[in-house]
Scaffold this motif. Structure first.
Motif, PDB file in Angstrom:
ATOM      1  N   VAL A   1      32.769 -17.789   5.476  1.00 52.16           N
ATOM      2  CA  VAL A   1      33.924 -17.970   4.593  1.00 52.16           C
ATOM      3  C   VAL A   1      33.581 -17.454   3.196  1.00 52.16           C
ATOM      4  CG1 VAL A   1      35.389 -19.698   3.481  1.00 52.16           C
ATOM      5  CG2 VAL A   1      34.915 -19.858   5.928  1.00 52.16           C
TER       6      VAL A   1
ATOM      7  N   ARG B   1      36.542 -19.781  -2.346  1.00 50.72           N
ATOM      8  CA  ARG B   1      36.118 -20.183  -0.999  1.00 50.72           C
ATOM      9  C   ARG B   1      37.171 -21.074  -0.352  1.00 50.72           C
ATOM     10  NH1 ARG B   1      29.693 -21.598  -1.617  1.00 50.72           N
ATOM     11  NH2 ARG B   1      29.133 -19.603  -2.512  1.00 50.72           N
TER      12      ARG B   1
ATOM     13  N   ALA C   1      38.855 -20.368   3.146  1.00 48.37           N
ATOM     14  CA  ALA C   1      38.773 -21.354   4.225  1.00 48.37           C
ATOM     15  C   ALA C   1      40.156 -21.654   4.791  1.00 48.37           C
ATOM     16  CB  ALA C   1      38.115 -22.640   3.715  1.00 48.37           C
ATOM     17  N   THR C   2      41.145 -21.763   3.920  1.00 49.84           N
ATOM     18  CA  THR C   2      42.519 -22.019   4.366  1.00 49.84           C
ATOM     19  C   THR C   2      43.028 -20.857   5.212  1.00 49.84           C
ATOM     20  OG1 THR C   2      42.989 -23.387   2.435  1.00 49.84           O
ATOM     21  CG2 THR C   2      44.893 -22.434   3.582  1.00 49.84           C
TER      22      THR C   2
ATOM     23  N   THR D   1      41.251 -18.696   6.848  1.00 48.76           N
ATOM     24  CA  THR D   1      40.466 -18.659   8.081  1.00 48.76           C
ATOM     25  C   THR D   1      40.996 -19.668   9.091  1.00 48.76           C
ATOM     26  OG1 THR D   1      38.504 -17.907   6.913  1.00 48.76           O
ATOM     27  CG2 THR D   1      38.160 -18.946   9.047  1.00 48.76           C
ATOM     28  N   ARG D   2      41.239 -20.883   8.645  1.00 48.20           N
ATOM     29  CA  ARG D   2      41.777 -21.921   9.552  1.00 48.20           C
ATOM     30  C   ARG D   2      43.089 -21.470  10.172  1.00 48.20           C
ATOM     31  NH1 ARG D   2      39.768 -25.450   5.577  1.00 48.20           N
ATOM     32  NH2 ARG D   2      41.793 -25.553   4.552  1.00 48.20           N
TER      33      ARG D   2
END
Length: 162
Positions: A64, A75, A79-80, A82-83
């Motif tokens: 990430v 980051r 991360a959001t 990516t999820r």
């Protein structure tokens, strides 16, 4: 680039200032790209750019943090994204074999297909936005701007860490 305010509080920025115009152009361009991708591909530009970062990595799985660095975002934002990509099946998560605290992200076949399809349409759409612009020259100037911004950020970080 600036003008003196009437009440002598200092210089006022002009809307013709390069920084303002760059911000305006970027905001407008981003909004049009996002509108296009959402309407034609049900894919927000933020997710599209994350898919591009994953595709550019090839077979390498990215953390990430690496996605955030490539996209110039936090980051938390990476991360959001990516999820969301994992949730819709465009990316997969893997445990980092060298660091159990780190997850790595890779593009799935479904994500690669969506990226390829969306890119083909977006390329045509972007060409209309770039009419009359020497794209090679523009990219060279943008890369200089990015390098300058990174140098300034690094210098600022070095000063703050003293």
């Amino acid at each position: 680039m600036t003008q003196q305010s009437e009440d002598s509080q200092g210089p006022l920025p002009r809307i013709t200032d390069a920084g303002f115009r760059l911000h305006y152009a970027t905001s407008l361009f981003d909004r049009l790209i996002d509108d296009y991708l959402r309407a034609e591909w049900q894919l927000p530009a933020t997710q599209f750019y994350a898919l591009m970062a994953l595709a550019a990595a090839g077979k390498e799985k990215l953390s990430v943090r690496e996605i955030a660095e490539q996209l110039g975002i936090s980051r938390a934002a990476a991360a959001t994204r990516t999820r969301t990509l994992v949730k819709v099946g465009f990316a997969s998560l893997y445990q980092d074999p060298n660091d159990r605290r780190t997850q790595r992200v890779a593009l799935t076949e479904r994500g690669a297909r969506r990226l390829t399809e969306a890119w083909q349409g977006l390329d045509t759409f972007e060409n209309a936005l770039l009419t009359g612009i020497d794209e090679r020259s523009l990219l060279q100037r943008i890369n200089v701007l990015i390098d300058n911004a990174r140098d300034v950020a690094a210098a600022r970080q070095a000063r703050e860490s003293r």
